[in-house]
Design a protein around this motif. Structure first.
Motif, mmCIF file in Angstrom:
data_model
loop_
_atom_site.group_PDB
_atom_site.id
_atom_site.type_symbol
_atom_site.label_atom_id
_atom_site.label_comp_id
_atom_site.label_asym_id
_atom_site.label_seq_id
_atom_site.Cartn_x
_atom_site.Cartn_y
_atom_site.Cartn_z
ATOM 1 N N HIS A 1 1.977 49.798 -10.322
ATOM 2 C CA HIS A 1 1.369 49.057 -10.948
ATOM 3 C C HIS A 1 0.361 48.401 -10.330
ATOM 4 O O HIS A 1 -0.094 48.871 -9.045
ATOM 5 C CB HIS A 1 1.948 47.775 -11.459
ATOM 6 C CG HIS A 1 1.438 46.888 -12.622
ATOM 7 N ND1 HIS A 1 1.523 46.784 -13.523
ATOM 8 C CD2 HIS A 1 1.194 45.420 -11.312
ATOM 9 C CE1 HIS A 1 0.668 45.717 -14.126
ATOM 10 N NE2 HIS A 1 0.511 45.065 -12.800
ATOM 11 N N ARG B 1 -3.731 45.923 -11.413
ATOM 12 C CA ARG B 1 -4.123 44.654 -12.117
ATOM 13 C C ARG B 1 -5.905 44.031 -11.367
ATOM 14 O O ARG B 1 -5.587 44.509 -10.215
ATOM 15 C CB ARG B 1 -3.126 43.822 -12.228
ATOM 16 C CG ARG B 1 -2.636 42.207 -10.946
ATOM 17 C CD ARG B 1 -1.939 41.490 -11.352
ATOM 18 N NE ARG B 1 -0.605 42.349 -12.430
ATOM 19 C CZ ARG B 1 -0.470 41.501 -12.974
ATOM 20 N NH1 ARG B 1 -0.772 40.340 -13.282
ATOM 21 N NH2 ARG B 1 0.733 41.475 -13.756
ATOM 22 N N ALA C 1 3.124 38.381 -9.603
ATOM 23 C CA ALA C 1 3.078 38.913 -11.395
ATOM 24 C C ALA C 1 2.574 40.783 -11.275
ATOM 25 O O ALA C 1 3.564 40.983 -11.578
ATOM 26 C CB ALA C 1 2.137 38.319 -12.102
ATOM 27 N N ALA C 2 2.232 41.047 -10.237
ATOM 28 C CA ALA C 2 2.615 42.901 -9.959
ATOM 29 C C ALA C 2 3.844 42.521 -9.032
ATOM 30 O O ALA C 2 4.471 43.648 -9.671
ATOM 31 C CB ALA C 2 1.419 42.878 -9.170
ATOM 32 N N ALA D 1 6.545 41.209 -9.996
ATOM 33 C CA ALA D 1 7.228 40.941 -10.675
ATOM 34 C C ALA D 1 7.330 42.615 -12.139
ATOM 35 O O ALA D 1 8.913 43.193 -12.719
ATOM 36 C CB ALA D 1 6.826 39.727 -11.585
ATOM 37 N N GLU D 2 6.369 42.965 -12.394
ATOM 38 C CA GLU D 2 5.836 44.150 -13.351
ATOM 39 C C GLU D 2 6.526 44.706 -12.548
ATOM 40 O O GLU D 2 6.898 45.797 -13.471
ATOM 41 C CB GLU D 2 4.061 44.212 -13.646
ATOM 42 C CG GLU D 2 3.820 44.906 -14.927
ATOM 43 C CD GLU D 2 4.035 44.631 -16.178
ATOM 44 O OE1 GLU D 2 4.810 45.168 -16.577
ATOM 45 O OE2 GLU D 2 4.151 43.705 -16.065
ATOM 46 N N VAL D 3 5.832 45.758 -11.440
ATOM 47 C CA VAL D 3 6.761 47.002 -10.911
ATOM 48 C C VAL D 3 8.130 46.785 -10.587
ATOM 49 O O VAL D 3 9.099 48.194 -10.492
ATOM 50 C CB VAL D 3 6.007 46.970 -9.800
ATOM 51 C CG1 VAL D 3 6.889 46.272 -8.526
ATOM 52 C CG2 VAL D 3 5.777 48.739 -9.510
ATOM 53 N N PRO E 1 10.946 45.156 -12.737
ATOM 54 C CA PRO E 1 12.135 44.660 -14.116
ATOM 55 C C PRO E 1 12.626 44.043 -13.556
ATOM 56 O O PRO E 1 13.293 43.149 -14.437
ATOM 57 C CB PRO E 1 10.787 44.538 -14.921
ATOM 58 C CG PRO E 1 11.077 46.427 -14.854
ATOM 59 C CD PRO E 1 10.458 46.777 -13.128
#
Length: 319
Positions: A40, A42, A59-60, A62-64, A66
């Motif tokens: 991921h 951002r 946030a990065a 958490a995104e990578v 889930p």
């Protein structure tokens, strides 16, 4: 990813690696054997303050991941990072308010995971060190781009130094940079003549004409522009001379030169290598700078590998 690369960072656990730069955050989720499960990226909210950057890192992560598979997180960050305290002890203004940030605990509190952290260049150099045979290799690693960073490892151990300052080779004196002001406040440091902006600025001094970027200087050099050739070879020779002197002091098994500047071509690489070899003492003759073994995943891979070699900062720990 090659088997060699995977073996260089395999941690025995699922790990998230984060790479924080001034413009981009890259994240990768690594399986226990070092293979990449997810990626991921951002933008870095570089003008919004340290808290916003820590929020974006969380946030990065958490995104990578889930499914919350990772049990630990490693982060490679711009700036001078002390991995023992988890603090950013110094930083340029590429990220506003970054100096003084509690990176380790701040990110642990946001993710609920233990966090290991280090400077991005040392983290990138970690897998290069791990890939040396025998486990006791010595490495001199330089990253030449917008700045000049580095990492030093002796007998299998990465050097961090007081406040995490070890490896900042861009702030060694350079005769070619005599009298030129450095971003750190001193004068005459390698970075101001050997970095991409340094080479570009030198071309402007030689010609009196502005130029937009290093690639333009390189294109003009390829067309025979004498000032462009001089600017590039001066910066390259300055870097090579400093690295050669460091090689005599450290006795590395391998010297690696990465970053964006070496990609401009053979004119740069040949001048750097010539200046480097001219400095070497007899036992090191035959040693030549080499490109990195690893590609675009090197920084996040190195970040993940930090979790096996550096102190972990835990959620809720006292600052």
């Amino acid at each position: 990813m090659s088997a060699q690369a995977a073996g260089a960072m395999a941690t025995g656990a699922v790990v998230t690696g984060l790479d924080l730069g001034g413009t981009k955050i890259a994240a990768a989720l690594f399986a226990a054997d070092g293979t990449v499960l997810a990626r991921h990226t951002r933008p870095t909210p570089a003008r919004d303050g340290a808290a916003a950057v820590l929020d974006a890192l969380a946030a990065a992560a958490a995104e990578v991941d889930p499914g919350r598979l990772a049990t630990v997180l490693g982060v490679a960050a711009a700036g001078v990072v002390d991995p023992r305290s988890g603090m950013v002890t110094s930083a340029t203004d590429s990220i506003s308010g970054w100096a003084g940030t509690a990176l380790g605990v701040g990110l642990a509190d946001r993710t609920g995971l233990p966090v290991a952290c280090d400077n991005d260049v040392r983290a990138t150099a970690g897998p290069e060190l791990a890939a040396l045979p025998g486990g006791h290799g010595s490495l001199l690693f330089a990253a030449v781009g917008t700045g000049v960073g580095g990492a030093l490892a002796v007998d299998g151990r990465m050097l961090h130094g007081a406040s995490g300052i070890a490896g900042h080779i861009g702030h060694l004196p350079s005769a070619e940079a005599a009298g030129l002001p450095c971003t750190c406040g001193a004068t005459g440091h390698l970075e101001v003549i050997a970095s991409g902006p340094g080479i570009t600025a030198h071309y402007e001094r030689l010609t009196g004409a502005p130029v937009d970027r290093l690639e333009t200087v390189a294109a003009r050099a390829a067309e025979g522009d004498a000032a462009a050739v001089r600017a590039i070879t001066t910066g390259a020779a300055a870097a090579g001379g400093v690295l050669g002197g460091l090689a005599n002091a450290l006795g590395p098994d391998r010297v690696v030169v990465g970053g964006g500047v070496p990609r401009i071509g053979a004119l740069y690489g040949d001048a750097l290598t010539a200046a480097f070899t001219a400095e070497l003492m007899p036992p090191l003759r035959g040693l030549v700078p080499e490109p990195p073994l690893l590609g675009h995943d090197a920084a996040v891979m190195g970040a993940a590998a930090l979790t096996t070699t550096l102190p972990l900062h835990h959620p809720g720990a006292h600052r």
